[in-house]
Enzyme design. Structure first.
Site, PDB file in Angstrom:
ATOM      1  N   GLU A 223       0.515  -1.263   0.024  1.00 41.14           N
ATOM      2  CA  GLU A 223       0.172  -0.037   0.201  1.00 41.14           C
ATOM      3  C   GLU A 223       1.050   1.242   0.242  1.00 41.14           C
ATOM      4  O   GLU A 223       2.218   1.495   0.485  1.00 41.14           O
ATOM      5  CB  GLU A 223      -0.950   0.031   1.607  1.00 41.14           C
ATOM      6  CG  GLU A 223      -1.814   0.872   1.585  1.00 41.14           C
ATOM      7  CD  GLU A 223      -2.078   1.545  -0.161  1.00 41.14           C
ATOM      8  OE1 GLU A 223      -3.424   0.984  -0.112  1.00 41.14           O
ATOM      9  OE2 GLU A 223      -2.003   2.539  -0.276  1.00 41.14           O
TER      10      GLU A 223
ATOM     11  N   HIS B 121     -16.663   7.008  -8.657  1.00 38.88           N
ATOM     12  CA  HIS B 121     -16.999   5.804  -9.704  1.00 38.88           C
ATOM     13  C   HIS B 121     -16.508   5.930 -10.608  1.00 38.88           C
ATOM     14  O   HIS B 121     -16.660   6.154 -12.060  1.00 38.88           O
ATOM     15  CB  HIS B 121     -18.285   5.285  -9.208  1.00 38.88           C
ATOM     16  CG  HIS B 121     -18.788   5.762  -8.214  1.00 38.88           C
ATOM     17  ND1 HIS B 121     -20.586   5.222  -8.476  1.00 38.88           N
ATOM     18  CD2 HIS B 121     -18.436   5.710  -6.880  1.00 38.88           C
ATOM     19  CE1 HIS B 121     -20.804   5.333  -6.781  1.00 38.88           C
ATOM     20  NE2 HIS B 121     -20.038   5.554  -5.806  1.00 38.88           N
TER      21      HIS B 121
ATOM     22  N   ASN C 219     -12.637  -1.247 -10.179  1.00 40.69           N
ATOM     23  CA  ASN C 219     -14.061  -0.612 -10.878  1.00 40.69           C
ATOM     24  C   ASN C 219     -13.456   0.152 -12.446  1.00 40.69           C
ATOM     25  O   ASN C 219     -14.231  -0.244 -13.434  1.00 40.69           O
ATOM     26  CB  ASN C 219     -14.431   0.991 -10.029  1.00 40.69           C
ATOM     27  CG  ASN C 219     -14.920   0.988  -8.993  1.00 40.69           C
ATOM     28  OD1 ASN C 219     -15.828   0.136  -8.217  1.00 40.69           O
ATOM     29  ND2 ASN C 219     -14.937   1.822  -7.805  1.00 40.69           N
TER      30      ASN C 219
ATOM     31  N   THR D 106     -18.875  -0.232  -6.144  1.00 39.22           N
ATOM     32  CA  THR D 106     -17.998  -1.020  -5.301  1.00 39.22           C
ATOM     33  C   THR D 106     -18.579  -2.795  -5.005  1.00 39.22           C
ATOM     34  O   THR D 106     -17.652  -3.801  -5.477  1.00 39.22           O
ATOM     35  CB  THR D 106     -17.529  -0.877  -3.550  1.00 39.22           C
ATOM     36  OG1 THR D 106     -17.043   0.792  -4.240  1.00 39.22           O
ATOM     37  CG2 THR D 106     -16.579  -1.524  -2.843  1.00 39.22           C
TER      38      THR D 106
HETATM   39  C1  LIG Z   1     -16.417   9.920   0.780  1.00 38.79           C
HETATM   40  C2  LIG Z   1     -16.432   8.171  -0.753  1.00 38.79           C
HETATM   41  C3  LIG Z   1     -17.967   7.888  -0.466  1.00 38.79           C
HETATM   42  C4  LIG Z   1     -18.409   6.371  -1.417  1.00 38.79           C
HETATM   43  N1  LIG Z   1     -19.425   6.266  -1.233  1.00 38.79           N
HETATM   44  C5  LIG Z   1     -19.403   4.180  -1.817  1.00 38.79           C
HETATM   45  C6  LIG Z   1     -20.885   4.311  -1.705  1.00 38.79           C
HETATM   46  O1  LIG Z   1     -21.380   4.494  -0.815  1.00 38.79           O
HETATM   47  N2  LIG Z   1     -21.130   2.912  -2.732  1.00 38.79           N
HETATM   48  C7  LIG Z   1     -19.717   2.216  -3.785  1.00 38.79           C
HETATM   49  O2  LIG Z   1     -20.002   1.332  -4.438  1.00 38.79           O
HETATM   50  N3  LIG Z   1     -18.987   3.180  -3.465  1.00 38.79           N
HETATM   51  C8  LIG Z   1     -18.185   3.920  -2.579  1.00 38.79           C
HETATM   52  N4  LIG Z   1     -17.505   5.040  -2.847  1.00 38.79           N
HETATM   53  C9  LIG Z   1     -16.124   4.029  -3.356  1.00 38.79           C
HETATM   54  C10 LIG Z   1     -15.724   3.347  -2.974  1.00 38.79           C
HETATM   55  O3  LIG Z   1     -14.929   3.659  -2.010  1.00 38.79           O
HETATM   56  C11 LIG Z   1     -14.299   3.064  -4.240  1.00 38.79           C
HETATM   57  O4  LIG Z   1     -15.316   1.661  -4.969  1.00 38.79           O
HETATM   58  C12 LIG Z   1     -13.409   1.620  -3.481  1.00 38.79           C
HETATM   59  O5  LIG Z   1     -13.149   2.116  -2.646  1.00 38.79           O
HETATM   60  C13 LIG Z   1     -12.474   1.639  -4.568  1.00 38.79           C
HETATM   61  O6  LIG Z   1     -11.718  -0.256  -4.056  1.00 38.79           O
HETATM   62  P1  LIG Z   1     -10.406  -0.295  -4.440  1.00 38.79           P
HETATM   63  O7  LIG Z   1     -10.337  -1.658  -4.018  1.00 38.79           O
HETATM   64  O8  LIG Z   1     -10.269  -1.164  -5.933  1.00 38.79           O
HETATM   65  O9  LIG Z   1      -9.833   0.990  -5.259  1.00 38.79           O
HETATM   66  P2  LIG Z   1      -8.912   2.240  -3.747  1.00 38.79           P
HETATM   67  O10 LIG Z   1     -10.323   2.595  -3.144  1.00 38.79           O
HETATM   68  O11 LIG Z   1      -9.397   3.244  -4.390  1.00 38.79           O
HETATM   69  O12 LIG Z   1      -7.554   1.677  -3.748  1.00 38.79           O
HETATM   70  C14 LIG Z   1      -7.058   2.118  -4.424  1.00 38.79           C
HETATM   71  C15 LIG Z   1      -5.537   1.001  -2.634  1.00 38.79           C
HETATM   72  O13 LIG Z   1      -4.296   1.078  -4.089  1.00 38.79           O
HETATM   73  C16 LIG Z   1      -2.924   1.788  -3.687  1.00 38.79           C
HETATM   74  N5  LIG Z   1      -2.578   1.758  -4.764  1.00 38.79           N
HETATM   75  C17 LIG Z   1      -2.858   2.684  -5.618  1.00 38.79           C
HETATM   76  N6  LIG Z   1      -1.222   2.905  -6.512  1.00 38.79           N
HETATM   77  C18 LIG Z   1      -0.625   2.139  -5.697  1.00 38.79           C
HETATM   78  C19 LIG Z   1       0.809   2.103  -5.888  1.00 38.79           C
HETATM   79  N7  LIG Z   1       1.860   2.207  -7.247  1.00 38.79           N
HETATM   80  N8  LIG Z   1       1.428   0.971  -5.367  1.00 38.79           N
HETATM   81  C20 LIG Z   1       0.881   0.514  -3.941  1.00 38.79           C
HETATM   82  N9  LIG Z   1      -0.469   0.858  -3.776  1.00 38.79           N
HETATM   83  C21 LIG Z   1      -1.507   1.782  -4.070  1.00 38.79           C
HETATM   84  C22 LIG Z   1      -3.794   3.408  -3.276  1.00 38.79           C
HETATM   85  O14 LIG Z   1      -2.734   3.953  -2.420  1.00 38.79           O
HETATM   86  C23 LIG Z   1      -5.142   2.958  -2.566  1.00 38.79           C
HETATM   87  O15 LIG Z   1      -5.036   2.859  -1.082  1.00 38.79           O
HETATM   88  C24 LIG Z   1     -17.243   6.051  -1.966  1.00 38.79           C
HETATM   89  C25 LIG Z   1     -15.855   6.334  -1.776  1.00 38.79           C
HETATM   90  C26 LIG Z   1     -15.782   7.409  -1.087  1.00 38.79           C
HETATM   91  C27 LIG Z   1     -14.554   7.989  -1.378  1.00 38.79           C
END
Ligand SMILES: Cc1cc2nc3c(=O)[nH]c(=O)nc-3n(C[C@H](O)[C@H](O)[C@H](O)COP(=O)(O)OP(=O)(O)OC[C@H]3O[C@@H](n4cnc5c(N)ncnc54)[C@H](O)[C@@H]3O)c2cc1C
Length: 495
Positions: A38, A430, A463, A475
């Site tokens: 991370e 999203h 996503n 999500t």
């Molecule tokens: C305020 C808010 C409200 C939301 N509400 C909703 C909701 O109600 N319902 C819903 O479905 N979705 C919601 N979302 C969206 C939801 O949070 C995301 O869809 C979800 O977190 C995506 O998950 P992910 O694991 O793909 O990516 P993320 O949660 O974005 O995590 C990706 C991680 O990868 C890390 N990363 C990136 N590049 C690198 C690298 N090169 N090396 C190491 N680490 C790296 C980043 O630092 C990050 O921590 C909301 C988001 C926010 C901010």
């Protein structure tokens, strides 16, 4: 310290989809050695816990600032002029200042501003430490044809279990139930029962009367406590995936605090680094299928504040599901709080917000691009986003504005002086399509196992993998697709 290390699987990114890969792999292969990288820091003693679990005030604010990557300072709060601009239906600058998030894409060279607000969170748990937890199920047209109905139902059910989704968390909120009945009478006719107007299913629970939104600690569960074969490494950026022929062999990383660079040899890599940074890591690694970063789409939005007839606001959230072309919207309605109404809050009326997510056209030219001559705060190629709305998108937006007004007049009336407003593109958080799965390597990045075309052991997650036009919060679907991908990867590793 050695500059080489080994793990069976390296997962880059610790958000909900990286966590889902880890959990599903662990369930299938109990002895697999999993290392999760991370780029951002740990926010508290419970890795991946939501920031709302941190007491409000100084500590929570410090956690939010720590998540903001290169912008390690508190944002200015919205001021009165900005608020007045928003009330009048304009786009105010405060909409680009969201605590816990930073904008990852470069400013638009022509205007000096980011036309697209490509938000990201860099911390253990990713955006899952900041999200609202809304987990509605997608409609049939929203999930890829690559999956049959029974298979997708099974994946969604497993994702709901992982996220511990509570479908009726807000049942018993009488004000919300009244709104559901009223809006149901107006909008539920002709809808299939599971897509009628209803409470929002939530990845959350009530603890002592307080909403506790589930972060990735809920997905990882026992892996965080007694699993010596699972390692989580905060503050460590994946810089490059080393590969020869059709196999990845290692991930080159940078550890920020020690400023150390080293390689982790591995049997497989999962890039769960969000829809903007996932393509960035593949690009930096020289893995550049034509569709990489293209077809970027998001749920452009319309919001409106509503004055209710009674004096109190509902506490929970309700949902009017997306149906496809007949209703290309996913509508969330809930009680308005201080964040929705920072100034001029009337005290004698209940207030609600109406927020409409719209499904947009998917175009290859709406995309993330990279500048190899410039690096971002972590040393990866600087990303930019090009996105424009089509005429059809503009019509959808106009219909969404009309819909917010219609809803407002059914449950009350638009708050006097308020107009439906659309935040900057990107505000939905999203972002989809940039790593899209498909059946043809000419217009997709990955196959139905989220495995990158041409490589045996590199998977993508998040996503960005969603290839379809959707309106529903993504999500739950991304976690479902991650579970499908983990099953495919487990077959590969076991075989
Ligand atoms: C305020 C808010 C409200 C939301 N509400 C909703 C909701 O109600 N319902 C819903 O479905 N979705 C919601 N979302 C969206 C939801 O949070 C995301 O869809 C979800 O977190 C995506 O998950 P992910 O694991 O793909 O990516 P993320 O949660 O974005 O995590 C990706 C991680 O990868 C890390 N990363 C990136 N590049 C690198 C690298 N090169 N090396 C190491 N680490 C790296 C980043 O630092 C990050 O921590 C909301 C988001 C926010 C901010």
């Amino acid at each position: 310290v050695s500059d080489r290390e080994r793990a069976d699987v390296v997962i880059v990114g610790s958000g909900p989809t990286g966590a889902a890969y880890a959990r599903a792999l662990r369930n299938l292969l109990p002895y697999l050695d999993i290392l999760m990288l991370e780029a951002g820091p740990l926010l508290g003693p419970r890795p991946g816990a939501h920031v709302s679990a941190i007491p409000e005030g100084t500590f929570r604010q410090a956690a939010e600032i720590a998540s903001q990557g290169p912008l390690a300072k508190a944002y200015d709060p919205i001021d009165h002029d900005e608020w007045r601009g928003r009330v009048a239906g304009g786009v105010d600058a405060s909409l680009r200042r969201r605590p816990g998030l930073f904008i990852a894409n470069a400013a638009d060279a022509a205007t000096g501003t980011e036309a697209f607000a490509g938000f990201a969170a860099a911390n253990v748990g990713g955006m899952g430490a900041h999200w609202s937890g809304g987990c509605p199920r997608p409609a049939r047209s929203e999930y890829p044809d690559l999956f049959g109905d029974a298979e997708m139902a099974d994946l969604l059910a497993e994702a709901e279990t992982m996220l511990s989704v509570q479908p009726e968390l807000f049942a018993g909120d009488s004000r919300l139930e009244t709104m559901i009945d009223t809006l149901g009478a107006a909008f539920s006719a002709g809808r299939p029962p599971q897509r009628s107007v209803r409470t929002m299913p939530m990845a959350a629970s009530m603890v002592d009367g307080q909403l506790h939104t589930h972060g990735t600690e809920i997905i990882l569960g026992s892996m965080l406590v007694d699993d010596p074969s699972f390692r989580l490494r905060p503050g460590t950026t994946g810089l490059r995936i080393r590969h020869e022929g059709d196999r990845a062999s290692a991930v080159e990383v940078h550890e920020r605090l020690s400023d150390r660079r080293y390689s982790i040899d591995c049997a497989a890599v999962v890039v769960a680094a969000d829809a903007l940074h996932g393509p960035q890591l593949l690009h930096a690694s020289g893995l550049r299928p034509w569709a990489l970063g293209r077809h970027l789409n998001e749920h452009f939005q319309v919001s409106l504040l509503v004055e209710l007839d009674g004096t109190a606001s509902p506490k929970g959230m309700m949902w009017m599901p997306y149906l496809g072309a007949d209703f290309p919207f996913s509508v969330t309605i809930g009680g308005a709080n201080q964040g929705h109404m920072p100034f001029d809050r009337p005290t004698d009326r209940g207030l609600a917000f109406v927020s409409v997510f719209c499904a947009g056209d998917i175009l290859p030219e709406n995309r993330v691009t990279f500048d190899d001559a410039k690096t971002d705060w972590r040393g990866l190629p600087q990303l930019s986003v090009q996105m424009h709305l089509t005429d059809k998108d503009q019509q959808t937006l106009a219909a969404a504005r009309a819909l917010t007004r219609e809803i407002a007049h059914i449950i009350g009336r638009p708050l006097p002086g308020h107009t439906p407003f659309s935040p900057p593109l990107g505000s939905s958080l999203h972002y989809q399509g940039s790593l899209r799965m498909g059946s043809d390597d000419r217009d997709s990045v990955s196959n139905r196992d989220s495995r990158v075309w041409g490589l045996r052991n590199v998977h993508v997650a998040g996503n960005g993998v969603i290839p379809t036009a959707t309106g529903t919060n993504p999500t739950l679907m991304s976690v479902s697709l991650a579970i499908a991908g983990a099953r495919g990867l487990a077959r590969h590793l076991a075989g």
